[in-house]
Structure formats: C-alpha cells, structure tokens
Design an enzyme around this catalytic site. Structure first.
Site, short mmCIF file in Angstrom:
data_model
loop_
_atom_site.label_atom_id
_atom_site.label_comp_id
_atom_site.label_asym_id
_atom_site.label_seq_id
_atom_site.Cartn_x
_atom_site.Cartn_y
_atom_site.Cartn_z
CD GLU A 61 -4.39 16.94 -17.26
OE1 GLU A 61 -3.55 16.25 -16.64
OE2 GLU A 61 -4.47 16.97 -18.50
NE ARG A 69 -4.17 -1.78 1.82
CZ ARG A 69 -4.15 -2.89 2.55
NH1 ARG A 69 -3.21 -3.06 3.46
NH2 ARG A 69 -5.05 -3.82 2.38
CE LYS A 110 4.05 18.12 -14.74
NZ LYS A 110 4.51 16.85 -15.27
CD GLU A 126 7.18 17.59 -23.03
OE1 GLU A 126 6.30 18.44 -22.76
OE2 GLU A 126 6.96 16.58 -23.73
CG HIS A 150 1.70 17.51 -25.44
ND1 HIS A 150 2.44 18.62 -25.16
CD2 HIS A 150 2.44 16.44 -25.04
CE1 HIS A 150 3.59 18.26 -24.60
NE2 HIS A 150 3.62 16.93 -24.51
CG HIS A 163 6.82 13.08 -26.59
ND1 HIS A 163 5.50 12.95 -26.91
CD2 HIS A 163 6.87 13.98 -25.56
CE1 HIS A 163 4.77 13.72 -26.10
NE2 HIS A 163 5.58 14.36 -25.27
CE LYS A 223 -1.28 13.71 -14.74
NZ LYS A 223 -1.54 14.17 -16.12
CG HIS A 250 -0.05 13.28 -28.01
ND1 HIS A 250 -0.69 13.66 -26.85
CD2 HIS A 250 1.12 12.70 -27.63
CE1 HIS A 250 0.07 13.34 -25.82
NE2 HIS A 250 1.18 12.76 -26.26
NE ARG A 298 -0.96 17.77 -13.80
CZ ARG A 298 -0.54 16.90 -12.89
NH1 ARG A 298 -1.17 16.75 -11.75
NH2 ARG A 298 0.55 16.17 -13.11
CG ASN A 321 -2.11 18.21 -21.72
OD1 ASN A 321 -1.29 17.31 -21.67
ND2 ASN A 321 -3.10 18.32 -20.84
#
Ligand SMILES: NC(=O)c1ccc[n+]([C@@H]2O[C@H](COP(=O)([O-])OP(=O)(O)OC[C@H]3O[C@@H](n4cnc5c(N)ncnc54)[C@H](O)[C@@H]3O)[C@@H](O)[C@H]2O)c1
Ligand SMILES: [Zn+2]
Length: 346
Positions: A220, A109, A210, A173, A231, A250, A131, A235, A224, A228
């Site tokens: 998000e 846990r 950030k 980024e 992106h 990327h 994340k 993407h 937030r 992106n």
C-alpha cells in the site's frame, strides 16, 4: 486485469475441491475453524466435509477478533500436537478468516491455511490480498501480518444463508470495485437490484481486480490506496453514527461515503454530473439514505484520523471517471462538510 492465481479459485463444489487439495498436499493433520453461525449454516454444505478434521468452533462477531480467541486457537493446535505440516481450514466471514489466518501465520512460525470465505465481504474483499490480523486494545486490525492462504475457494452458494443485511453490507465493496475498475460492468450492475446480481461473475471480477492491484502494490505505497475509495467519508460516518447510538453497517457507511466522494470527484471534474446522478440513483436504490445528524463539522473532523492521511492533510481516493480512481487527492475539511451537506439534501 489479469487472471486469478492458481491458489484462488471460483469453486462450484467446495467440498470436492477441498478434499482433492487436501489429498494432493498430504498434510500431517487437518484442523477446521468455524464460528457458531458457519458451523450451523456452512459446514453442512461442504460435501463431503473432511470428518477426520479436528474442529474448533468460536463465537461469532467482531468482538471475538481478539487475542483471547487467538489463544484458544493456538491452545487447540498445541493440544492436538499440530506440527509444521498441519493445515488450518477456515470457514467463515472476514472476522474468522482474518483471525484464523493470523493464528496460522504465527503458529510455529507459520502453517498453511485454506480459506473458505462465507460472507460476500469476505469473498469479494477480505480473503484477497493476504492481510490477516486481529483487533487489540480497541484498535481495529492493530496486530497482523501479511500471509497468503495456500488455497482460497470462492463459492457463492454460501451466500444463500447469509442474513440480508450482511449481503447488502458486503455489496458496497463490490460496488466500489466495479465503480473504480470497469465501466462496462458498472453499466450492468447498476441496472440490477441486489437480488438480481450475478454473484459468480462479480466474485470473479472482485477477486481478479483486487489481486491485480495487490500484486502491483502489496504494501500500500500508492496504487493499493484506491481500494479505500468511499472509506474516507465512509469511516467517518460509521464512527460517528456508531458512537452516537445509531446502528449502521460498514457497507451502508461505505455506500454513503462513495456517494460523498463521488460528489467531491464531480466538483473536481473527475466525474460528470450525469455520472454522479447515475451513482446517486443506484446507491440510493440499494441502501436508501442514512440520516446524517446536523453535526457535519464533527463528522468531517473524523476524516483527520484516516489512515491514508499524511500529516494533517486529508488524502482521499476518488473516482476518476467511471472505471478508474486516483489516490492521494487532498481534500479540505470544508469540502467534506459540503459533500456531507450534499448527501443530506438528497
Ligand atoms: N483482511 C482484509 O483485507 C479485510 C478487508 C476487509 C474487511 N476485513 C475484515 O472483515 C471483517 C468483517 O467481515 P464480515 O463482514 O464477513 O463479518 P463477519 O465475519 O462477522 O460475518 C458476519 C456475520 O455473518 C455470519 N455468517 C458468515 N457467513 C455466513 C453464512 N454463509 N450464513 C449465515 N451466516 C453467516 C457470521 O457468523 C457473522 O455473524 C472485519 O473484521 C474487517 O476488519 C478484512
Ligand atoms: Zn470496507
């Protein structure tokens, strides 16, 4: 923008900082996770490396950000009788930090983990914001949790062994962060080549920016989403080009995406022509131009799958002047086709 929290530190001596922290915390056991590249290039640069730490080395690459690798990590911890007061030290890029953080956050846990991110992408982006996760069934980041590391040490010294294409990829980024947060820094960054950038200052800036955004909107719901920027189109380009046999990183795709989305911002009078030209000049000077196939409709169509969309509306995050961005900007397929056509004609 606010300062960094106590547990995220720009480090000059990651070995000393790590050992001091371990001593202070008095963990029951210390485990260390690296991949074969960071074992070779990064572990020798952590002085002194806590030699007593039990070490697991995994293969590098996104294809190993998988449940199978997690099983290896959980097996290793179980086999070495890691208890809830153990700590897992992560030395690697975004793949290793995402996976290692996920394993630590689920083992018994949740045990502590310490991140020493070693790629520019991991330092400026992936290791900030809590994340963690893995890919599953061909979906990226399909399984994951939110868990902050006990300590994150950002040391630009690791970047000296990073392959040039990885440095360039992660830089997209950083460009994104600067472009949407800080007009004065943008003016400094855009006048320097990749080799001339001041990495400690940029890491500090990216991490602070950030972190402040994530604090305001951890899940998000709104703000937030500005992270992106670049992106939506990025993407789509990345997915299309990789599916059609081209190699694109990327960051190269995100850089092209930032340019296309800056064009969309200019069409909406959020950026001036002069600002668009500045962005164009800088991004092309670092990344050159991607060869975009003529199939613009199908590339744009991939934007319909973007995670930020609502229903069948494409919602992008666009620059709003230099140094700011807005989210949930609805863009039509034909506007994206236009933006791709603009990019192709540069
Ligand atoms: N958690 C988040 O918020 C977040 C945000 C953005 C991206 N990500 C994730 O990050 C991952 C990509 O991370 P990445 O770009 O760091 O890739 P990566 O972790 O695959 O590292 C790239 C390559 O560089 C090698 N390497 C790492 N550090 C090195 C060094 N100092 N010297 C020499 N070689 C080195 C690695 O072994 C690997 O081969 C993706 O899985 C993505 O989903 C996560
Ligand atoms: Zn990205």
């Amino acid at each position: 923008m606010g300062k960094l929290p106590e547990h995220i530190r720009i480090s000059l001596h990651p070995g000393e900082d790590l050992n001091n922290y371990l001593r202070q915390r008095g963990y029951s056991n210390v485990f260390l996770l690296a991949d074969t590249h960071t074992q070779k290039h990064c572990l020798p640069r952590i002085n002194p490396l806590p030699e007593y730490a039990q070490r697991l080395v995994i293969p590098p690459g996104e294809e190993h950000k998988s449940l199978e690798t997690c099983v290896k990590v959980w097996d290793f911890l179980t086999h070495h009788r890691a208890d809830r007061h153990a700590v897992l030290v992560l030395v690697g890029g975004g793949v290793l930090c995402d996976l290692g953080g996920f394993c630590a956050s689920t083992y018994k846990r949740g045990i502590d983990f310490i991140s020493l991110p070693t790629t520019l992408l991991a330092q400026a982006d992936a290791s900030i914001g809590g994340k963690v996760g893995i890919d599953f069934d061909h979906y990226k980041n399909q399984l994951g949790t939110f868990q902050e590391p006990a300590l994150t040490l950002l040391w630009d010294g690791f970047l000296t062994t990073l392959p040039a294409n990885e440095l360039k990829s992660g830089f997209a980024e950083v460009i994104k962060h600067v472009l949407i947060s800080d007009a004065a820094l943008w003016d400094i960054v855009r006048h320097r080549s990749l080799a001339q950038q001041d990495w400690p200052a940029l890491l500090q800036h990216s991490a602070e920016f950030k972190w402040s955004i994530v604090q305001q909107d951890p899940r998000e719901q709104g703000l937030r989403k500005i992270l992106n920027a670049g992106h939506t189109v990025g993407h789509a380009l990345e997915t299309y080009l990789l599916a059609n046999g081209s190699t694109v990183s990327h960051g190269e795709a995100v850089a092209a995406g930032l340019l296309c989305e800056s064009y969309l911002a200019c069409q909406r009078n959020l950026l001036s022509q002069t600002e668009l030209r500045q962005i164009e000049k800088f991004i092309l000077s670092v990344y050159g131009k991607l060869t975009v196939p003529k199939d613009l409709q199908n590339i744009a169509g991939l934007c319909l799958q973007d995670k930020k969309n609502k229903g069948n509306k494409i919602l992008a995050s666009l620059p709003d002047g230099i140094g700011r961005a807005r989210w949930d900007c609805e863009v039509s397929l034909s506007e994206i086709v236009d933006a791709l056509a603009y990019y192709s004609a540069l």
